[in-house]
Design an enzyme around this catalytic site. Structure first.
Site, short mmCIF file in Angstrom:
data_model
loop_
_atom_site.label_atom_id
_atom_site.label_comp_id
_atom_site.label_asym_id
_atom_site.label_seq_id
_atom_site.Cartn_x
_atom_site.Cartn_y
_atom_site.Cartn_z
N ASP A 1 0.85 -1.19 0.00
CA ASP A 1 0.00 0.00 0.00
C ASP A 1 0.88 1.23 0.00
O ASP A 1 1.97 1.19 0.54
CB ASP A 1 -0.82 0.03 1.31
CG ASP A 1 -2.21 -0.54 1.10
OD1 ASP A 1 -2.49 -0.93 -0.03
OD2 ASP A 1 -2.99 -0.57 2.06
N ASP B 1 -4.36 -2.57 5.31
CA ASP B 1 -4.77 -2.20 6.67
C ASP B 1 -6.28 -2.12 6.82
O ASP B 1 -6.81 -2.21 7.91
CB ASP B 1 -4.13 -0.87 7.09
CG ASP B 1 -4.39 0.23 6.08
OD1 ASP B 1 -5.13 -0.04 5.10
OD2 ASP B 1 -3.87 1.34 6.24
#
Length: 996
Positions: free
Chosen positions: A351, A700
């Site tokens: 990410d 996440d």
């Protein structure tokens, strides 16, 4: 309802036959409840404990051991005399090992199922709906909301279903949907339809998604999906459908178990068959059946000898030690086998927000107008250092530090940043860090004001708590904020109406917003303390700089700052109607512009360089737009500064538009995916797995969970959601990309050490098999009994094997490409090596026992013929005149054999310090744990020989000094043999490997 975002509010209401003000009737509610069910995610139907236990016994090695234990148990029933107790020890010990292994396995599996359960924490308890049986809004249990319900949400609420917004009852509606889409800033919603049926969730600006949070505002909408049909429900289904892949190590050990089981079966049958002629020997009382059972027992002993019982325990211990070392590097491993998988990672999908970057917006550039001459304009540009939410950093101009108070334009710019702002900085004493309170963009402006310190306040002696907002507080004491004109989508700006706190100066209106919108409504530019008319040429020059900052290497998010020097009087404004706000923000003076970004973490560039050297490709995956994504990739070294990225960066939409074959090719080449949805992540992992890549995937949010579960290594962020953590194999305590690289290095070291101890244990087992095979084939008395073999496999070999897990890592471990998951654990040459070593171990063990019979001064000094035909020994056989037949079951030869086996294994452990390095280059003290383990193993061996009642259980006795001397003479050559084999490996067999 499909594609509700493309329909108008009226169409959505008529689809469900419902009125915005009255809601569903009781009949409609009942009908919809029957049709769609309750609004909840079904509980995960986990496997029962019994199923999980049975699963642990599906491993071939475990099954063979189980079979051996059962057979030993049955045979133990038929034992006579004093051997009865010792006969039961063996099956009992085997069962204990299997039970312990199963407990560890079940415990691991139970943890894995928590992931889907954790999704339930995003389900709200209550919801507010309009129904026709009540005049006003009513609070009901969220599980009773059905599609068609008119739902009201306001600030602080958790959205109870997927909702199409019908009307917004506040100036703006902001939603934090980071758990679902990964967007770091809250999103502004509207009611107009979004015509694109293929829009990603980020672009469905008229939808509220179940489980997300309302950050500001109030709205009414119609529920269009509940329960499993919501976006979060789809994620649950994806997770439930994702099968856990086997790690390369598990696959290797399975394959190894299969090969071993075939070899074992073959040897057992062979030993039994070779001795069919001996079934009638007098020693068995002439009974063919008793002879068959006797050799069957030997075959079972063989099976026990050939299986490294200690292997599962040693592997678990080694991996557990590895997890402790990783935890020190901020990588917390949740599933043990994945420790080793990290070592063959070939692609890391990361990410952007928070992992490669700090997820802390920072202003890095700003400009004010220096001078205007006709249509010519000169700007003063400044750089600002610092990459986190802290009041520390410097403002520089042309490379040298600047005193901001010397520029009137900067004083005004700081004033606007401080007042046109509802956020602040806060020092968290428990975490010892500064944190944002409010919006990311506004907190970045607070930090800027603190760094500028335009009134030269003395901040040196302040505590950290006082320092957090010291400069902003000074500005707020000079001007009083009367009211705020909230941000709205049509004008893309917000403003505050302020009056001086002291004196009678006039009111001012400070404005911040998107540059094009703000500058369009400006009539002047600020130069020093005066204002100059804003001509179209000046405007074009300013916009050109802003466009340049917004593209290229930096891709900054720019905000324009302006002042209305003489705003309307308060009574002339209608503060209830937000459509009028744009009219009040006119005739403004442009003051300056700030550019901010979510800056890359300092250590990331070095880690990406390390990955490149280690042959690992890094792919950045983000929900951000493509320009920003590519800019960050260039900054951190995924792309070079001038690299052509035309086939290396895709948006989710561009990727979807490719035919399947081109998608696979794109995944093989690309290093950047922007504007992606969770489903894209799973797709990317699938294509990578199709290329035989071992993928580590970070995430996440709830949206990342399916991809985390699918990838070989799912890596969740420490600050991430519970769902992401429980779907992953590893959690990064510090959310830092560099910790992944450290963990990969550790994984490689662990695999190398694991190879060493697996080979060490195997060569030991080969030795035991050769020993039993030789005694059976040559017709000698048995040298080792099953209970002794178990002791060696579990205890004396287990300790050094575990200590081999502490071998120091190779120096160039991150300079080699990732190993192929298909690389065999034991290559052809190694197989030969371990057969050679094992052959010697077996021969020396049998030799030790035979030496006592033939040559030892305390032994019977029988002939070799008598020894190899001991089965025919009885009182009437002339060949055995003067020989006591019981001597062939004496304990000294067994003690000799066991002592030789244990001592050789200690020497062999030294051989395993390195695969090919000589002991001269890598001395024993390079692994002190191994020295300690060898000392402990030998002490335990002495214990079972010299401490009662152990010698009775293990059928052993004390040895004399001469016998010990013989043990060492037989054991030491194993080091010389392996040194010769290592020399050949280094110089002739594996030379090519090293160079590569």
């Amino acid at each position: 309802m499909e594609n509700a975002h493309t329909k108008s509010p009226a169409e959505c209401l008529s689809y469900f036959g419902v009125n915005e003000h009255t809601g569903l009737s009781p009949d409609q509610f009942k009908k919809n409840l029957d049709k769609f069910g309750y609004n909840e995610l079904p509980a995960e139907e986990g496997k029962s404990i019994w199923d999980l236990i049975v699963e642990q016994f599906e491993d071939l090695l475990v099954r063979i051991l189980l079979l051996a234990a059962c057979i030993s148990f049955v045979l133990a029933w038929f034992e006579e005399g004093e051997e009865t107790i010792t006969a039961f020890v063996e099956p009992f010990v085997i069962l204990l090992i299997l039970i312990a292994n199963a407990i560890v396995g079940v415990w691991q599996e139970r943890n894995a199922e928590d992931a889907i359960e954790a999704l339930k924490e995003y389900e709200p308890e209550m919801g507010k709906v309009y129904r026709s049986d009540r005049k006003s809004v009513q609070r009901i249990k969220a599980r009773e909301i059905v599609p068609g319900d008119i739902v009201e949400v306001s600030v602080g609420d958790k959205v109870p279903a997927d909702i199409r917004i019908v009307s917004i009852k506040s100036t703006t509606l902001r939603v934090d949907q980071s758990i679902l889409t990964g967007e770091s800033v809250s999103v502004i919603k509207h009611t107009e339809s979004v015509p694109d049926p293929r829009a990603v969730n980020q672009d469905k600006k008229n939808m509220l998604f179940s489980g997300t949070n309302i950050a500001a505002g109030k709205a009414i909408g119609v529920a269009i999906a509940t329960g499993v049909s919501t976006e979060i429900g789809k994620i649950r289904d994806q997770m439930a459908a994702t099968e856990q892949e086997k790690t390369p190590l598990q696959a290797k050990l399975d394959e190894f178990g299969e090969q071993l089981s075939k070899v074992i079966s073959l040897i057992c049958v062979a030993v039994w068959a070779i001795n069919i002629g001996h079934f009638n020997d007098p020693v068995h009382g002439g009974s063919w059946i008793r002879g068959a059972v006797y050799y069957f027992k030997i075959a079972v002993a063989l099976a026990v000898a050939a299986i490294p019982e200690g292997l599962p325990a040693v592997i678990t211990t080694c991996l557990a030690l590895g997890t402790r070392r990783m935890a020190k590097k901020n990588a917390i491993v949740r599933s043990l086998p994945s420790v080793e998988t990290l070592g063959c990672t070939s692609v890391i999908c990361s990410d952007k927000t928070g992992t490669l970057t700090t997820n802390q917006m920072c202003v890095t550039k700003m400009f004010i107008v220096k001078s205007v001459d006709g249509d010519h304009v000169d700007l003063n540009a400044f750089d600002i250092s610092g990459s986190k939410y802290t009041p520390e950093g410097e403002v520089s101009h042309g490379g040298s530090k600047t005193n901001c108070s010397a520029y009137d334009g900067l004083v005004e710019l700081a004033t606007i940043c401080a007042l046109c702002n509802d956020s602040s900085l806060d020092y968290n004493e428990s975490k010892k860090i500064y944190e944002k309170v409010g919006e990311a963009t506004e907190t970045a402006l607070c930090c800027l004001v603190e760094k500028m310190n335009v009134f030269n306040s003395n901040v040196k002696n302040l505590s950290r708590i006082e320092r957090a907002n010291a400069c902003c507080t000074v500005i707020k004491q000079l001007m009083k904020k009367n009211f705020t004109l909230e941000f709205s989508r049509d004008r893309k700006s917000m403003s505050v109406y302020c009056t001086p706190a002291k004196g009678d100066g006039g009111a001012k209106m400070f404005v911040k917003g998107a540059p094009e919108g703000v500058i369009d409504r400006c009539a002047y530019v600020r130069v020093g303390t005066t204002r100059v008319p804003l001509t179209s040429a000046i405007k074009e020059k300013i916009m050109a700089v802003i466009r340049d900052w917004g593209t290229g290497r930096d891709t900054l998010r720019c905000l324009a700052l302006a002042t209305r020097d003489t705003p309307l009087k308060v009574e002339e404004m209608n503060l209830e109607d937000s459509t009028k706000f744009a009219d009040y923000e006119t005739d403004m003076t442009f003051v300056g512009c700030v550019g901010m970004l979510d800056p890359p973490r300092k250590e990331v560039t070095g880690s990406i360089e390390l990955c490149r050297d280690a042959g690992i490709r890094v792919i950045m995956i983000t929900g951000d737009n493509k320009g920003t994504a590519i800019a960050i990739c260039r900054r951190i070294g995924i792309f070079k500064e001038d690299e052509d990225v035309s086939n290396k960066a895709y948006t989710g939409r561009e990727f979807d538009d490719l035919p399947s074959q081109d998608q696979a090719e794109a995944v093989r080449r690309a290093c950047c995916f922007a504007r992606v949805e969770p489903s894209h992540k799973s797709k990317i992992v699938e294509f990578l797995q199709g290329n035989d890549d071992i993928t580590a995937m970070t995430g996440d949010g709830v949206n990342d969970a399916p991809a985390l579960k699918k990838a070989e290594i799912g890596i969740a962020m420490g600050s991430g959601t519970a769902v992401a953590k429980s779907a992953s194999e590893m959690v990064l305590a510090d959310d830092n990309f560099s910790s992944i690289v450290a963990a990969v290095e550790e994984g490689r070291a662990i695999y190398n050490n694991m190879k060493q101890f697996i080979r060490y244990l195997i060569s030991s087992n080969v030795g035991e098999v050769v020993c039993i095979f030789l005694t059976a084939a040559l017709g000698l008395p048995e040298a080792l009994i099953p209970v002794q073999l178990l002791w060696v496999n579990l205890v004396t070999d287990g300790l050094p094997a575990t200590a081999l897990g502490f071998n120091p890592p190779d120096l160039d471990i991150m300079g080699k490409p990732p190993r192929s998951p298909k690389e065999p654990l034991i290559s052809g040459w190694l197989f030969f090596r371990y057969m050679a070593i094992g052959g010697y171990v077996g021969a020396a063990t049998v030799g030790g026992a035979a030496w006592w019979f033939l040559y030892d001064s305390t032994g019977p000094a029988v002939t070799y013929y008598q020894l190899s035909h001991f089965m025919q020994c009885h009182n009437h056989n002339e060949d055995f005149t003067g020989v006591d037949c019981d001597i062939f079951e004496a304990s000294p030869p067994m003690t000799m054999a066991l002592s030789v086996l244990v001592t050789i294994e200690m020497c062999n452990a030294l051989n395993s310090l390195s695969e090919n390095q000589s002991l001269i280059r890598m001395p024993p003290w390079s692994n002190l744990w191994l020295m300690a383990a060898m000392t402990l193993s030998m002490s335990l061996h002495f214990m079972i020989i010299y401490v009662d009642p152990l010698p009775m259980i293990f059928k052993l006795t004390h040895l004399t000094f001469d016998q010990w001397l013989m043990v060492f003479k037989l054991s030491f050559p194993v080091i010389l043999i392996d040194e010769v084999l290592k020399f050949f490996a280094r110089n002739y067999i594996e030379t090519g490997k090293e160079v590569k």
